[in-house]
Motif scaffolding. Structure first.
Motif, short mmCIF file in Angstrom:
data_model
loop_
_atom_site.label_atom_id
_atom_site.label_comp_id
_atom_site.label_asym_id
_atom_site.label_seq_id
_atom_site.Cartn_x
_atom_site.Cartn_y
_atom_site.Cartn_z
N THR A 65 0.85 -1.19 0.00
CA THR A 65 0.00 0.00 0.00
C THR A 65 0.89 1.25 0.00
OG1 THR A 65 -0.13 -0.03 2.41
CG2 THR A 65 -1.89 -1.17 1.21
N HIS A 66 0.29 2.39 -0.36
CA HIS A 66 1.01 3.66 -0.38
C HIS A 66 1.09 4.23 1.03
CE1 HIS A 66 -0.82 3.33 -4.47
NE2 HIS A 66 0.44 3.46 -4.77
N PRO A 67 2.09 4.98 1.39
CA PRO A 67 3.25 5.36 0.57
C PRO A 67 4.22 4.20 0.46
CG PRO A 67 3.53 6.24 2.78
CD PRO A 67 2.18 5.56 2.75
N LYS A 68 5.03 4.23 -0.59
CA LYS A 68 6.00 3.17 -0.82
C LYS A 68 7.03 3.59 -1.85
CE LYS A 68 3.13 1.00 -4.38
NZ LYS A 68 2.39 -0.22 -4.74
N PHE A 69 8.17 2.92 -1.80
CA PHE A 69 9.16 3.00 -2.86
C PHE A 69 8.88 1.82 -3.79
CE2 PHE A 69 11.50 5.34 0.38
CZ PHE A 69 12.09 6.36 -0.36
N GLU A 70 8.99 2.05 -5.09
CA GLU A 70 8.89 0.98 -6.07
C GLU A 70 10.22 0.86 -6.79
OE1 GLU A 70 4.16 1.33 -7.29
OE2 GLU A 70 5.66 2.24 -8.59
N VAL A 71 10.76 -0.34 -6.83
CA VAL A 71 12.00 -0.62 -7.57
C VAL A 71 11.59 -1.34 -8.85
CG1 VAL A 71 14.18 -1.88 -7.56
CG2 VAL A 71 13.34 -0.83 -5.45
N TYR A 72 12.16 -0.90 -9.99
CA TYR A 72 11.82 -1.52 -11.27
C TYR A 72 13.01 -1.43 -12.21
CZ TYR A 72 11.11 3.31 -12.83
OH TYR A 72 11.29 4.63 -13.13
N LYS A 84 6.14 6.88 -4.10
CA LYS A 84 4.73 7.21 -4.26
C LYS A 84 4.15 7.65 -2.91
CE LYS A 84 3.37 4.68 -8.34
NZ LYS A 84 2.37 3.74 -8.88
N ALA A 85 3.41 8.74 -2.94
CA ALA A 85 2.78 9.30 -1.74
C ALA A 85 1.57 8.46 -1.33
CB ALA A 85 2.35 10.74 -2.01
N ARG A 86 0.97 8.84 -0.24
CA ARG A 86 -0.21 8.11 0.27
C ARG A 86 -1.34 8.05 -0.75
NH1 ARG A 86 0.98 7.06 5.31
NH2 ARG A 86 2.10 8.55 6.59
N ASN A 87 -1.45 9.07 -1.59
CA ASN A 87 -2.52 9.11 -2.59
C ASN A 87 -2.12 8.40 -3.89
OD1 ASN A 87 -0.72 10.87 -3.80
ND2 ASN A 87 -2.09 12.64 -3.75
N GLY A 88 -0.94 7.79 -3.93
CA GLY A 88 -0.48 7.06 -5.11
C GLY A 88 0.26 7.91 -6.13
N GLU A 89 0.35 9.22 -5.88
CA GLU A 89 1.05 10.12 -6.80
C GLU A 89 2.56 9.90 -6.69
OE1 GLU A 89 1.77 14.91 -7.40
OE2 GLU A 89 0.11 14.23 -6.16
N ILE A 90 3.25 9.88 -7.83
CA ILE A 90 4.70 9.77 -7.84
C ILE A 90 5.27 11.13 -7.44
CG2 ILE A 90 6.77 9.39 -9.23
CD1 ILE A 90 5.00 7.56 -11.03
N ILE A 91 6.06 11.15 -6.36
CA ILE A 91 6.62 12.42 -5.89
C ILE A 91 8.13 12.49 -6.06
CG2 ILE A 91 4.72 12.95 -4.32
CD1 ILE A 91 6.42 11.90 -2.01
N ALA A 92 8.75 11.38 -6.44
CA ALA A 92 10.19 11.39 -6.72
C ALA A 92 10.54 10.18 -7.56
CB ALA A 92 10.99 11.37 -5.42
#
Length: 125
Positions: A65-72, A84-92
């Motif tokens: 769940t958000h917030p989280k870092f995603e590695v890809y 990704k912020a709590r709302n799912g928006e990419i912030i960095a």
């Protein structure tokens, strides 16, 4: 103007087209200083507490769940991460890393340093 946070862990730079966020080599563009400063606070808040890392390079990875870092892995085969912020928006988003371990170290650096980093304004040259 250049908005930097302690040891360039968070840096906000004005480059013609607007403000940019650099977090341990991350970059997001902002249209104003206020939204840029809000970006700092969003990154800080997300990094406080036990934020998870969703490793999308592993088959059958666990969705967090958000917030989280995603590695890809990108199309060039380099490892990247996004916050990704709590709302799912990419912030960095990060630069590409040749080694997954380097990518993970970048995340750890952001998690460790962002919450307490001091903001410093420096004139753009």
């Amino acid at each position: 103007a250049f908005y930097a946070v302690e040891a360039c862990v968070l840096a906000f730079v004005t480059l013609g087209s607007g403000y940019h966020l650099a977090v341990s080599r991350l970059k997001i563009e902002y249209k104003s200083k206020d939204t840029c400063l809000n970006g700092i606070e969003s990154v800080r808040k997300c990094c406080e507490g036990g934020i998870g890392i969703e490793d999308q390079t592993v088959e059958g990875f666990e969705k967090l769940t958000h917030p989280k870092f995603e590695v890809y892995a990108d199309k060039a085969g380099e490892f990247r991460f996004r916050l990704k912020a709590r709302n799912g928006e990419i912030i960095a988003v990060s630069e590409g890393y040749k080694a997954k371990a380097s990518c993970m170290n970048g995340i750890e650096s952001v998690k460790k340093n962002a919450p307490e980093a001091q903001i410093v304004e420096v004139e753009d040259k």
